[in-house]
Design a protein around this motif. Structure first.
Motif, PDB file in Angstrom:
ATOM      1  N   SER A  28       0.855  -1.198   0.000  1.00  0.00           N
ATOM      2  CA  SER A  28       0.000   0.000   0.000  1.00  0.00           C
ATOM      3  C   SER A  28       0.886   1.240   0.000  1.00  0.00           C
ATOM      4  N   TRP A  29       0.497   2.236  -0.796  1.00  0.00           N
ATOM      5  CA  TRP A  29       1.226   3.500  -0.774  1.00  0.00           C
ATOM      6  C   TRP A  29       1.089   4.183   0.587  1.00  0.00           C
ATOM      7  N   VAL A  30       2.188   4.759   1.066  1.00  0.00           N
ATOM      8  CA  VAL A  30       2.164   5.629   2.237  1.00  0.00           C
ATOM      9  C   VAL A  30       2.818   6.959   1.837  1.00  0.00           C
ATOM     10  N   GLY A  31       2.801   7.922   2.748  1.00  0.00           N
ATOM     11  CA  GLY A  31       3.209   9.279   2.387  1.00  0.00           C
ATOM     12  C   GLY A  31       4.683   9.573   2.456  1.00  0.00           C
ATOM     13  N   ALA A  32       5.494   8.826   1.714  1.00  0.00           N
ATOM     14  CA  ALA A  32       6.930   9.097   1.642  1.00  0.00           C
ATOM     15  C   ALA A  32       7.397   8.882   0.212  1.00  0.00           C
ATOM     16  N   GLN A  33       8.376   9.688  -0.206  1.00  0.00           N
ATOM     17  CA  GLN A  33       8.840   9.617  -1.584  1.00  0.00           C
ATOM     18  C   GLN A  33      10.254  10.156  -1.704  1.00  0.00           C
ATOM     19  N   GLU A  34      10.802   9.985  -2.887  1.00  0.00           N
ATOM     20  CA  GLU A  34      12.102  10.555  -3.212  1.00  0.00           C
ATOM     21  C   GLU A  34      11.907  12.017  -3.587  1.00  0.00           C
ATOM     22  N   ILE A  35      12.786  12.884  -3.100  1.00  0.00           N
ATOM     23  CA  ILE A  35      12.680  14.298  -3.430  1.00  0.00           C
ATOM     24  C   ILE A  35      13.869  14.714  -4.291  1.00  0.00           C
ATOM     25  N   GLU A  36      13.666  15.717  -5.111  1.00  0.00           N
ATOM     26  CA  GLU A  36      14.731  16.203  -5.975  1.00  0.00           C
ATOM     27  C   GLU A  36      15.690  17.059  -5.164  1.00  0.00           C
ATOM     28  N   MET A  37      16.975  16.803  -5.353  1.00  0.00           N
ATOM     29  CA  MET A  37      17.989  17.551  -4.613  1.00  0.00           C
ATOM     30  C   MET A  37      19.114  17.935  -5.563  1.00  0.00           C
ATOM     31  N   GLU A  38      19.778  19.045  -5.260  1.00  0.00           N
ATOM     32  CA  GLU A  38      20.911  19.481  -6.066  1.00  0.00           C
ATOM     33  C   GLU A  38      22.101  18.556  -5.828  1.00  0.00           C
ATOM     34  N   ASN A  87      23.010  14.505   2.052  1.00  0.00           N
ATOM     35  CA  ASN A  87      21.912  14.652   1.101  1.00  0.00           C
ATOM     36  C   ASN A  87      21.276  13.318   0.754  1.00  0.00           C
ATOM     37  N   GLU A  88      22.085  12.256   0.715  1.00  0.00           N
ATOM     38  CA  GLU A  88      21.552  10.933   0.419  1.00  0.00           C
ATOM     39  C   GLU A  88      20.596  10.482   1.524  1.00  0.00           C
ATOM     40  N   GLU A  89      20.947  10.823   2.762  1.00  0.00           N
ATOM     41  CA  GLU A  89      20.104  10.451   3.890  1.00  0.00           C
ATOM     42  C   GLU A  89      18.771  11.195   3.863  1.00  0.00           C
ATOM     43  N   SER A  90      18.795  12.472   3.476  1.00  0.00           N
ATOM     44  CA  SER A  90      17.565  13.265   3.447  1.00  0.00           C
ATOM     45  C   SER A  90      16.864  13.220   2.093  1.00  0.00           C
ATOM     46  N   ARG A  91      17.311  12.320   1.238  1.00  0.00           N
ATOM     47  CA  ARG A  91      16.698  12.176  -0.085  1.00  0.00           C
ATOM     48  C   ARG A  91      15.290  11.608   0.011  1.00  0.00           C
ATOM     49  N   TRP A  92      15.024  10.862   1.084  1.00  0.00           N
ATOM     50  CA  TRP A  92      13.725  10.217   1.258  1.00  0.00           C
ATOM     51  C   TRP A  92      12.956  10.918   2.370  1.00  0.00           C
ATOM     52  N   GLN A  93      11.824  11.490   2.034  1.00  0.00           N
ATOM     53  CA  GLN A  93      11.082  12.286   3.012  1.00  0.00           C
ATOM     54  C   GLN A  93       9.601  11.916   3.025  1.00  0.00           C
ATOM     55  N   TRP A  94       9.021  12.098   4.210  1.00  0.00           N
ATOM     56  CA  TRP A  94       7.579  11.993   4.360  1.00  0.00           C
ATOM     57  C   TRP A  94       6.939  13.275   3.824  1.00  0.00           C
ATOM     58  N   VAL A  95       5.655  13.233   3.591  1.00  0.00           N
ATOM     59  CA  VAL A  95       4.970  14.396   3.036  1.00  0.00           C
ATOM     60  C   VAL A  95       4.923  15.568   4.016  1.00  0.00           C
ATOM     61  N   ASP A  96       5.204  15.317   5.295  1.00  0.00           N
ATOM     62  CA  ASP A  96       5.245  16.419   6.263  1.00  0.00           C
ATOM     63  C   ASP A  96       6.631  17.068   6.333  1.00  0.00           C
ATOM     64  N   GLY A  97       7.570  16.606   5.476  1.00  0.00           N
ATOM     65  CA  GLY A  97       8.894  17.195   5.428  1.00  0.00           C
ATOM     66  C   GLY A  97       9.946  16.498   6.264  1.00  0.00           C
ATOM     67  N   SER A  98       9.543  15.559   7.112  1.00  0.00           N
ATOM     68  CA  SER A  98      10.512  14.838   7.936  1.00  0.00           C
ATOM     69  C   SER A  98      11.202  13.748   7.118  1.00  0.00           C
ATOM     70  N   VAL A  99      12.420  13.416   7.529  1.00  0.00           N
ATOM     71  CA  VAL A  99      13.218  12.419   6.815  1.00  0.00           C
ATOM     72  C   VAL A  99      12.801  11.009   7.235  1.00  0.00           C
ATOM     73  N   VAL A 100      12.720  10.103   6.274  1.00  0.00           N
ATOM     74  CA  VAL A 100      12.363   8.717   6.568  1.00  0.00           C
ATOM     75  C   VAL A 100      13.559   8.027   7.224  1.00  0.00           C
ATOM     76  N   ASP A 101      13.314   7.383   8.349  1.00  0.00           N
ATOM     77  CA  ASP A 101      14.382   6.688   9.066  1.00  0.00           C
ATOM     78  C   ASP A 101      14.820   5.468   8.261  1.00  0.00           C
ATOM     79  N   PRO A 102      16.111   5.366   7.902  1.00  0.00           N
ATOM     80  CA  PRO A 102      16.590   4.227   7.102  1.00  0.00           C
ATOM     81  C   PRO A 102      16.378   2.871   7.752  1.00  0.00           C
ATOM     82  N   GLU A 103      16.151   2.840   9.058  1.00  0.00           N
ATOM     83  CA  GLU A 103      15.949   1.548   9.713  1.00  0.00           C
ATOM     84  C   GLU A 103      14.642   0.883   9.273  1.00  0.00           C
ATOM     85  N   PHE A 104      13.761   1.644   8.616  1.00  0.00           N
ATOM     86  CA  PHE A 104      12.509   1.080   8.124  1.00  0.00           C
ATOM     87  C   PHE A 104      12.629   0.557   6.688  1.00  0.00           C
ATOM     88  N   PHE A 105      13.795   0.735   6.063  1.00  0.00           N
ATOM     89  CA  PHE A 105      13.978   0.277   4.687  1.00  0.00           C
ATOM     90  C   PHE A 105      14.189  -1.235   4.662  1.00  0.00           C
TER      91      PHE A 105
END
Length: 212
Positions: free
Chosen positions: A132-142, A153-171
């Protein structure tokens, strides 16, 4: 509070027994006086226990809002309360962008759960979809200019729709390499641990909305 209540009860019974044994065994001449004293002791005990009960009720009522604050929060239909948050599990298939538009139309957004495993357990319990889709995606970064900045930047490349960074431990798997013109989003997998998996955003599938 339970320890304090037990102490009050123990003191009450100790006082009651002490008062009872303190009353001398009356003779025939002063039986009426002994009965009067016994009634007085019983009345005092009744007052003590009534005050104890009232104090306990006040203490319980004072704690109740904290106990029921989040976990018992009501959710409007068709949302369900999952660990104090309101979620809707869709019955239709949409791409990630379409799913977010659908959730926004419900006055919600794609899910950003505080308790990710709690949400996964709900999907499993409802015999929901595998993904199921949830509210996190890849964001464009310089592009970074230095190695340390690149790692950040690689760590903050994945963000929730509220702007917070997705914790890599959930990958569940390693993040994919950047692909031009192909954005990657997150799906919640009920058959994997950790439960978040990467998927191309234009794949239609079910999704989870959250009412904030």
């Amino acid at each position: 509070m339970p320890g304090l209540l037990q102490l009050f009860v123990a003191l009450g019974f100790t006082w009651a027994f002490s008062a009872a044994f303190a009353i001398p065994v009356p003779g025939d001449d002063d039986l009426r006086s002994a009965v009067a004293v016994s009634k007085l002791v019983l009345a005092q005990q009744a007052v003590f226990f009534r005050e104890l009960i009232n104090a306990t009720r006040e203490r319980t009522n004072g704690c109740a809002p904290h106990v029921r604050s989040e976990m018992s929060a009501s959710c409007p239909s068709p949302f369900a309360n999952i660990m104090g948050e309101c979620f809707y599990l869709s019955k239709i298939l949409l791409t990630w962008d379409q799913a977010r538009t659908h959730c926004l139309g419900m006055g919600a957004d794609l899910a950003v759960p505080r308790h990710l495993y709690g949400l996964k357990s709900y999907v499993v319990g409802q015999n929901g979809p595998t993904a199921s889709w949830v509210g996190a995606q890849e964001i464009e970064m310089e592009e970074p200019e230095a190695t340390d900045v690149e790692a950040k930047n690689e760590e903050s490349r994945w963000q929730w729709v509220d702007g917070s960074v997705v914790d890599p431990e959930f990958f569940f798997s390693k993040p994919p390499n950047r692909r031009p013109n192909q954005k990657v989003c997150f799906e919640l997998r009920k058959d994997r641990h950790p439960p978040l998996e990467f998927k191309t955003c234009n794949v239609p599938q079910k999704f989870i909305c959250q009412l904030y």
